[in-house]
Design a protein around this motif. Structure first.
Motif, PDB file in Angstrom:
ATOM      1  N   ARG A  69       0.859  -1.191   0.000  1.00 50.31           N
ATOM      2  CA  ARG A  69       0.000   0.000   0.000  1.00 50.31           C
ATOM      3  C   ARG A  69       0.890   1.235   0.000  1.00 50.31           C
ATOM      4  O   ARG A  69       2.075   1.168   0.328  1.00 50.31           O
ATOM      5  CB  ARG A  69      -0.917  -0.002   1.223  1.00 50.31           C
ATOM      6  CG  ARG A  69      -0.187   0.083   2.541  1.00 50.31           C
ATOM      7  CD  ARG A  69      -1.107  -0.062   3.731  1.00 50.31           C
ATOM      8  NE  ARG A  69      -1.693  -1.394   3.759  1.00 50.31           N
ATOM      9  CZ  ARG A  69      -1.073  -2.433   4.334  1.00 50.31           C
ATOM     10  NH1 ARG A  69       0.122  -2.296   4.897  1.00 50.31           N
ATOM     11  NH2 ARG A  69      -1.660  -3.611   4.357  1.00 50.31           N
ATOM     12  N   GLY A  70       0.318   2.363  -0.370  1.00 51.48           N
ATOM     13  CA  GLY A  70       1.067   3.612  -0.372  1.00 51.48           C
ATOM     14  C   GLY A  70       1.330   4.128  -1.780  1.00 51.48           C
ATOM     15  O   GLY A  70       1.070   3.460  -2.777  1.00 51.48           O
ATOM     16  N   ASN A  71       1.870   5.337  -1.852  1.00 51.57           N
ATOM     17  CA  ASN A  71       2.151   5.990  -3.125  1.00 51.57           C
ATOM     18  C   ASN A  71       3.589   5.673  -3.547  1.00 51.57           C
ATOM     19  O   ASN A  71       4.540   6.203  -2.984  1.00 51.57           O
ATOM     20  CB  ASN A  71       1.949   7.505  -2.989  1.00 51.57           C
ATOM     21  CG  ASN A  71       1.868   8.191  -4.327  1.00 51.57           C
ATOM     22  OD1 ASN A  71       2.773   8.092  -5.125  1.00 51.57           O
ATOM     23  ND2 ASN A  71       0.762   8.898  -4.559  1.00 51.57           N
ATOM     24  N   ILE A  72       3.722   4.824  -4.550  1.00 46.77           N
ATOM     25  CA  ILE A  72       5.035   4.381  -4.983  1.00 46.77           C
ATOM     26  C   ILE A  72       5.850   5.527  -5.574  1.00 46.77           C
ATOM     27  O   ILE A  72       7.061   5.628  -5.357  1.00 46.77           O
ATOM     28  CB  ILE A  72       4.905   3.232  -6.011  1.00 46.77           C
ATOM     29  CG1 ILE A  72       4.221   2.022  -5.377  1.00 46.77           C
ATOM     30  CG2 ILE A  72       6.270   2.830  -6.552  1.00 46.77           C
ATOM     31  CD1 ILE A  72       4.997   1.427  -4.223  1.00 46.77           C
ATOM     32  N   GLY A  73       5.190   6.414  -6.319  1.00 43.29           N
ATOM     33  CA  GLY A  73       5.906   7.526  -6.930  1.00 43.29           C
ATOM     34  C   GLY A  73       6.548   8.443  -5.900  1.00 43.29           C
ATOM     35  O   GLY A  73       7.720   8.827  -6.040  1.00 43.29           O
ATOM     36  N   LEU A  74       5.812   8.779  -4.840  1.00 42.48           N
ATOM     37  CA  LEU A  74       6.382   9.623  -3.789  1.00 42.48           C
ATOM     38  C   LEU A  74       7.518   8.915  -3.064  1.00 42.48           C
ATOM     39  O   LEU A  74       8.506   9.548  -2.682  1.00 42.48           O
ATOM     40  CB  LEU A  74       5.281  10.017  -2.802  1.00 42.48           C
ATOM     41  CG  LEU A  74       4.207  10.979  -3.330  1.00 42.48           C
ATOM     42  CD1 LEU A  74       3.182  11.271  -2.245  1.00 42.48           C
ATOM     43  CD2 LEU A  74       4.832  12.263  -3.843  1.00 42.48           C
ATOM     44  N   MET A  75       7.398   7.614  -2.884  1.00 44.58           N
ATOM     45  CA  MET A  75       8.486   6.849  -2.258  1.00 44.58           C
ATOM     46  C   MET A  75       9.743   6.888  -3.127  1.00 44.58           C
ATOM     47  O   MET A  75      10.867   6.985  -2.607  1.00 44.58           O
ATOM     48  CB  MET A  75       8.058   5.403  -2.030  1.00 44.58           C
ATOM     49  CG  MET A  75       6.958   5.215  -1.016  1.00 44.58           C
ATOM     50  SD  MET A  75       6.560   3.464  -0.797  1.00 44.58           S
ATOM     51  CE  MET A  75       5.064   3.570   0.170  1.00 44.58           C
ATOM     52  N   CYS A  76       9.550   6.808  -4.443  1.00 46.66           N
ATOM     53  CA  CYS A  76      10.705   6.855  -5.347  1.00 46.66           C
ATOM     54  C   CYS A  76      11.404   8.212  -5.264  1.00 46.66           C
ATOM     55  O   CYS A  76      12.637   8.284  -5.248  1.00 46.66           O
ATOM     56  CB  CYS A  76      10.262   6.584  -6.786  1.00 46.66           C
ATOM     57  SG  CYS A  76       9.738   4.892  -7.100  1.00 46.66           S
ATOM     58  N   TYR A  77      10.630   9.287  -5.204  1.00 54.42           N
ATOM     59  CA  TYR A  77      11.233  10.609  -5.062  1.00 54.42           C
ATOM     60  C   TYR A  77      11.947  10.745  -3.716  1.00 54.42           C
ATOM     61  O   TYR A  77      13.018  11.364  -3.627  1.00 54.42           O
ATOM     62  CB  TYR A  77      10.170  11.695  -5.213  1.00 54.42           C
ATOM     63  CG  TYR A  77       9.896  12.065  -6.646  1.00 54.42           C
ATOM     64  CD1 TYR A  77      10.718  12.949  -7.323  1.00 54.42           C
ATOM     65  CD2 TYR A  77       8.812  11.503  -7.329  1.00 54.42           C
ATOM     66  CE1 TYR A  77      10.466  13.281  -8.645  1.00 54.42           C
ATOM     67  CE2 TYR A  77       8.559  11.832  -8.653  1.00 54.42           C
ATOM     68  CZ  TYR A  77       9.390  12.718  -9.307  1.00 54.42           C
ATOM     69  OH  TYR A  77       9.146  13.044 -10.618  1.00 54.42           O
ATOM     70  N   ALA A  78      11.347  10.197  -2.667  1.00 52.35           N
ATOM     71  CA  ALA A  78      11.996  10.241  -1.361  1.00 52.35           C
ATOM     72  C   ALA A  78      13.312   9.470  -1.384  1.00 52.35           C
ATOM     73  O   ALA A  78      14.324   9.922  -0.824  1.00 52.35           O
ATOM     74  CB  ALA A  78      11.059   9.664  -0.299  1.00 52.35           C
ATOM     75  N   PHE A  79      13.320   8.309  -2.059  1.00 49.90           N
ATOM     76  CA  PHE A  79      14.556   7.532  -2.167  1.00 49.90           C
ATOM     77  C   PHE A  79      15.627   8.312  -2.921  1.00 49.90           C
ATOM     78  O   PHE A  79      16.803   8.326  -2.516  1.00 49.90           O
ATOM     79  CB  PHE A  79      14.268   6.213  -2.879  1.00 49.90           C
ATOM     80  CG  PHE A  79      15.498   5.424  -3.205  1.00 49.90           C
ATOM     81  CD1 PHE A  79      16.178   4.726  -2.211  1.00 49.90           C
ATOM     82  CD2 PHE A  79      15.998   5.381  -4.499  1.00 49.90           C
ATOM     83  CE1 PHE A  79      17.325   4.009  -2.506  1.00 49.90           C
ATOM     84  CE2 PHE A  79      17.144   4.665  -4.800  1.00 49.90           C
ATOM     85  CZ  PHE A  79      17.799   3.971  -3.806  1.00 49.90           C
TER      86      PHE A  79
END
Length: 219
Positions: A69-79
């Motif tokens: 669950r969660g927003n994968i795109g925002l996680m990628c930017y955070a990474f």
């Protein structure tokens, strides 16, 4: 006698103008002294930023490929931002440690310029880490649990409304920027001080000195 003294003064002026080793004016006694003092002043901050960013990048990377669950795109930017926050202080500390091992008479540009550049990258690293944490918080705000037919909350789903490709470009761009900084720093140093300095850095500097005690006066 006076001519020799004038020649020595001219040589000293040339040395100080090229190496900026004027403590009264710059606060440093040469290239290595600037790097050593700056490294000592910023080392704790650089290490802390690197450690925080490394942990953040590790956890975020695991969440990207293991989350349900969660927003994968925002996680990628955070990474990607955590990557930048890790690379910048790590490269800065490595360059400072390298510079502190250089000889005192190494040609040195304005210390104010390099100090300003270092502070810009440091604050940029802090901003990258802070932005990454904010993006993770936003992904929590956007987490939505739908209501099922029985009126109970159903599990949240993965969200793909943010394109992750630019995040990868950002991370690779940060790697490229770090590589450019290392190459430009090395080239500017060795072009100014001679390529024999690079050979000495690779094979180690050997300074011959006697093993006796020159100031020892037997009783």
């Amino acid at each position: 006698m006076q001519l020799k003294m004038l020649e020595k003064d001219v040589e000293d002026i040339k040395f100080y103008s090229h190496t900026q080793a004027v403590a009264n004016r710059t606060g440093y006694r040469g290239f290595a002294d600037w790097a050593e003092k700056t490294s000592r002043t910023h080392e704790h901050l650089l290490l802390t930023l690197g450690q925080v960013a490394f942990v953040g990048a590790s956890l975020t990377y695991g969440a990207i490929f293991g989350s349900s669950r969660g927003n994968i795109g925002l996680m990628c930017y955070a990474f990607a931002l955590f990557d930048c926050g890790f690379i910048v202080p790590t490269v800065a500390l490595a360059l400072l440690k390298w510079a502190s091992q250089q000889p005192k008479d190494a040609v040195f540009a304005s210390p104010q310029f390099w100090t300003l550049l270092l502070n810009i990258f440091l604050y940029g690293s802090v901003a990258a880490i802070g932005t990454a944490i904010c993006l993770l918080n936003i992904s929590l705000l956007l987490l939505h649990f739908s209501v099922g037919q029985n009126g109970q909350l159903a599990d949240a789903k993965l969200q793909f409304n943010v394109e992750p490709t630019p995040a990868g470009t950002l991370a690779l761009g940060c790697f490229g920027l770090a590589a450019v900084i290392v190459v430009v720093s090395g080239l500017s140093h060795y072009l100014a001080n001679g390529w024999d300095a690079m050979i000495k850095d690779f094979f180690g500097r050997r300074e011959c000195c006697g093993e006796g005690l020159p100031d020892y006066v037997p009783a």
